[in-house]
Design a protein around this motif. Sequence first.
Motif, PDB file in Angstrom:
ATOM      1  N   VAL A  33      -1.104   2.419  -8.587  1.00  0.00           N
ATOM      2  CA  VAL A  33      -2.237   3.619  -7.431  1.00  0.00           C
ATOM      3  C   VAL A  33      -1.513   1.789  -6.761  1.00  0.00           C
ATOM      4  CG1 VAL A  33      -3.594   4.030  -5.877  1.00  0.00           C
ATOM      5  CG2 VAL A  33      -3.678   4.700  -8.521  1.00  0.00           C
ATOM      6  N   VAL A  34      -0.893   2.379  -5.191  1.00  0.00           N
ATOM      7  CA  VAL A  34      -0.426   1.776  -4.449  1.00  0.00           C
ATOM      8  C   VAL A  34      -1.437   1.767  -2.574  1.00  0.00           C
ATOM      9  CG1 VAL A  34       1.560   0.625  -2.930  1.00  0.00           C
ATOM     10  CG2 VAL A  34       2.391   1.639  -5.218  1.00  0.00           C
ATOM     11  N   ARG A  35      -2.810   1.234  -3.122  1.00  0.00           N
ATOM     12  CA  ARG A  35      -3.388   1.265  -1.854  1.00  0.00           C
ATOM     13  C   ARG A  35      -2.778   0.687  -0.510  1.00  0.00           C
ATOM     14  NH1 ARG A  35      -7.713   3.353  -4.446  1.00  0.00           N
ATOM     15  NH2 ARG A  35      -7.743   2.315  -6.963  1.00  0.00           N
ATOM     16  N   ARG A  36      -2.181  -0.012  -0.387  1.00  0.00           N
ATOM     17  CA  ARG A  36      -1.800  -0.578   0.685  1.00  0.00           C
ATOM     18  C   ARG A  36       0.246  -1.615   0.597  1.00  0.00           C
ATOM     19  NH1 ARG A  36      -6.312  -4.890   3.059  1.00  0.00           N
ATOM     20  NH2 ARG A  36      -5.101  -4.598   5.039  1.00  0.00           N
ATOM     21  N   ARG A  37       0.775  -1.157   1.884  1.00  0.00           N
ATOM     22  CA  ARG A  37       1.433  -1.530   1.643  1.00  0.00           C
ATOM     23  C   ARG A  37       1.485  -3.167   2.091  1.00  0.00           C
ATOM     24  NH1 ARG A  37       3.929   1.005   7.467  1.00  0.00           N
ATOM     25  NH2 ARG A  37       5.595   0.131   7.239  1.00  0.00           N
ATOM     26  N   ARG A  71      12.363  -1.544   3.995  1.00  0.00           N
ATOM     27  CA  ARG A  71      12.549  -0.757   4.949  1.00  0.00           C
ATOM     28  C   ARG A  71      10.423   0.399   4.253  1.00  0.00           C
ATOM     29  NH1 ARG A  71      17.616  -0.306   4.058  1.00  0.00           N
ATOM     30  NH2 ARG A  71      17.557   1.269   1.629  1.00  0.00           N
ATOM     31  N   LEU A  72      10.070   0.114   2.860  1.00  0.00           N
ATOM     32  CA  LEU A  72       9.190   0.866   3.272  1.00  0.00           C
ATOM     33  C   LEU A  72       8.268  -0.214   3.526  1.00  0.00           C
ATOM     34  CD1 LEU A  72       9.340   2.225  -0.766  1.00  0.00           C
ATOM     35  CD2 LEU A  72       8.537   3.483   1.628  1.00  0.00           C
ATOM     36  N   ALA A  73       8.048  -2.214   2.904  1.00  0.00           N
ATOM     37  CA  ALA A  73       6.765  -2.747   3.685  1.00  0.00           C
ATOM     38  C   ALA A  73       6.647  -2.660   4.685  1.00  0.00           C
ATOM     39  CB  ALA A  73       7.245  -4.447   2.413  1.00  0.00           C
ATOM     40  N   GLY A  74       7.446  -3.141   5.369  1.00  0.00           N
ATOM     41  CA  GLY A  74       8.124  -3.405   7.147  1.00  0.00           C
ATOM     42  C   GLY A  74       8.074  -4.669   6.755  1.00  0.00           C
ATOM     43  N   ALA A  77       6.458   8.376   0.817  1.00  0.00           N
ATOM     44  CA  ALA A  77       6.597   6.415   0.446  1.00  0.00           C
ATOM     45  C   ALA A  77       7.005   6.411  -0.851  1.00  0.00           C
ATOM     46  CB  ALA A  77       4.738   5.830   0.872  1.00  0.00           C
ATOM     47  N   ALA A  78       5.875   7.501  -2.271  1.00  0.00           N
ATOM     48  CA  ALA A  78       5.565   7.909  -3.860  1.00  0.00           C
ATOM     49  C   ALA A  78       7.084   8.164  -4.038  1.00  0.00           C
ATOM     50  CB  ALA A  78       4.435   8.206  -3.927  1.00  0.00           C
ATOM     51  N   ALA A  90      19.393  -4.200  -3.430  1.00  0.00           N
ATOM     52  CA  ALA A  90      19.423  -3.290  -2.982  1.00  0.00           C
ATOM     53  C   ALA A  90      17.768  -2.890  -3.133  1.00  0.00           C
ATOM     54  CB  ALA A  90      20.161  -2.153  -3.659  1.00  0.00           C
ATOM     55  N   PHE A  91      17.916  -2.919  -4.047  1.00  0.00           N
ATOM     56  CA  PHE A  91      15.980  -3.044  -4.190  1.00  0.00           C
ATOM     57  C   PHE A  91      15.425  -3.537  -2.525  1.00  0.00           C
ATOM     58  CE2 PHE A  91      11.824  -4.443  -5.827  1.00  0.00           C
ATOM     59  CZ  PHE A  91      11.374  -3.239  -6.136  1.00  0.00           C
ATOM     60  N   ALA A  92      14.999  -4.969  -3.157  1.00  0.00           N
ATOM     61  CA  ALA A  92      14.950  -5.423  -1.499  1.00  0.00           C
ATOM     62  C   ALA A  92      15.150  -5.625  -0.601  1.00  0.00           C
ATOM     63  CB  ALA A  92      15.494  -7.580  -1.839  1.00  0.00           C
ATOM     64  N   LYS A  93      16.128  -5.018  -0.339  1.00  0.00           N
ATOM     65  CA  LYS A  93      16.503  -3.759   0.853  1.00  0.00           C
ATOM     66  C   LYS A  93      15.754  -2.815   1.520  1.00  0.00           C
ATOM     67  CE  LYS A  93      21.085  -5.521   1.323  1.00  0.00           C
ATOM     68  NZ  LYS A  93      22.775  -5.382   1.842  1.00  0.00           N
TER      69      LYS A  93
END
Length: 434
Positions: free
Chosen positions: A41-45, A114-117, A4-5, A107-110
């Motif tokens: 640090v991104v702790r949660r999606r 996909r990463l966030a759900g 993910a990172a 493009a960033f949002a797409k």
Amino acid sequence: MADAALRLTALVEELLGERLPVRIRAWDGSESGPPGAPVLVVRRRRALRRLLWKPGELGLARAWVAGEIDIEGDLYETLDLLAALIWERPDGAGERVHPARDPRVRAFAKGLLRLAGPWLPPPPPPEEVRRRVGALHTRRRDKEAISHHYDVGNDFYELVLGPSMVYSCAYWEDGGDLEGAQRDKLDLVCRKLALKEGDRLLDVGCGWGSMAIHAAREYGARVTGVTLSAEQAAYARKRVAEEGLADRVEIRVQDYRDVRDGPYDAVSSIGMAEHVGAVRFREYADDLYALLKPGGRLLNHQIARRPERNESAYHVDDFIDAYVFPDGELAPVGRTVTALEEAGFEARDVESIREHYALTLRRWVANLEKQWDRAVRMTSYGRARVWRLYMAASALSFEHNKIGVNQILVVRPAEGGSSRMPLRARDWTASATG
């Protein structure tokens, strides 16, 4: 998902068109970015979903307040790096551009989706101001806004501000301490106002009573302090009684627009005018002018922003408006001076003390961090995080001249246009002990 990172780093770098100067650690334990750099640090999606639904500053702020993103390393350094990449990217004309206006954001949002759900947006953290209704800067709405910020708890403010209980820029000398710097600021205001025994002083937005007490105790003034915060007023009255100054100081829960017992010899307004708003500032200036005697002085101590190329397009900072100062507005110093002069005042002195506020804020952040667990117990985890981010980011804004703070001394002219000021009026530049 074990990368993910790396995927998040690639998305951000593609959007920004340059390498990230910070590392990212994601919720799956993966890391990406330059070794030894500060870590975001991104702790949660869920944090990514906040960005999808509220792109830019407010989405990031909500994730920070909720504890879904964090920083490992120097807070100031990391905020500086992120601000340079995200909030202050210049276009060809030198204007600041929000990422949402960049065509690459789609493009960033797409990729982020996909990463966030594809879930619904998370509710805002409870510390956020709920939807406000009605016209700006009515008495009711101003009182609600002041309550949100100042009725957090007097114990919390004691922890952050220290014993002085002064919530505005201190006035520093090299090697000074916070209490001494705040005392020097109060004394500077009193000297600029030329207070003397028996003078009537109106302290607009009196806070916890520090200015009122100093003016009464050190200069013999008779002081009326007004605030919209019931908690502040109760605390200030207790301090006044403990100092034995009840015969010289009156603290009221009152809107400055409702003060009718002038004239006063002097008016102090320290860190209050930011709450007035552009639509009400001329009314503010007119009211204070009417409350002063001819020859009376007003000291207006106020944060200012840099002028925008297109002033009609200026918007209040989303994070500050939602979590810190609801409905607060900053104006360029020139606009403030003009409004005061249009009300009839003569401008006599303008002093910028921008660097002093950066020093003050860093001391407040240090106080908060030193007693972090206690601060969280006093308020909430989210509220403590709001304050840490707000004060640290504000310190950087003052240091980099994004915002400033000025003491503007104006006088209501007496008969014949006299200012009743000495030819060399700047005797206030001498220290209180010098």
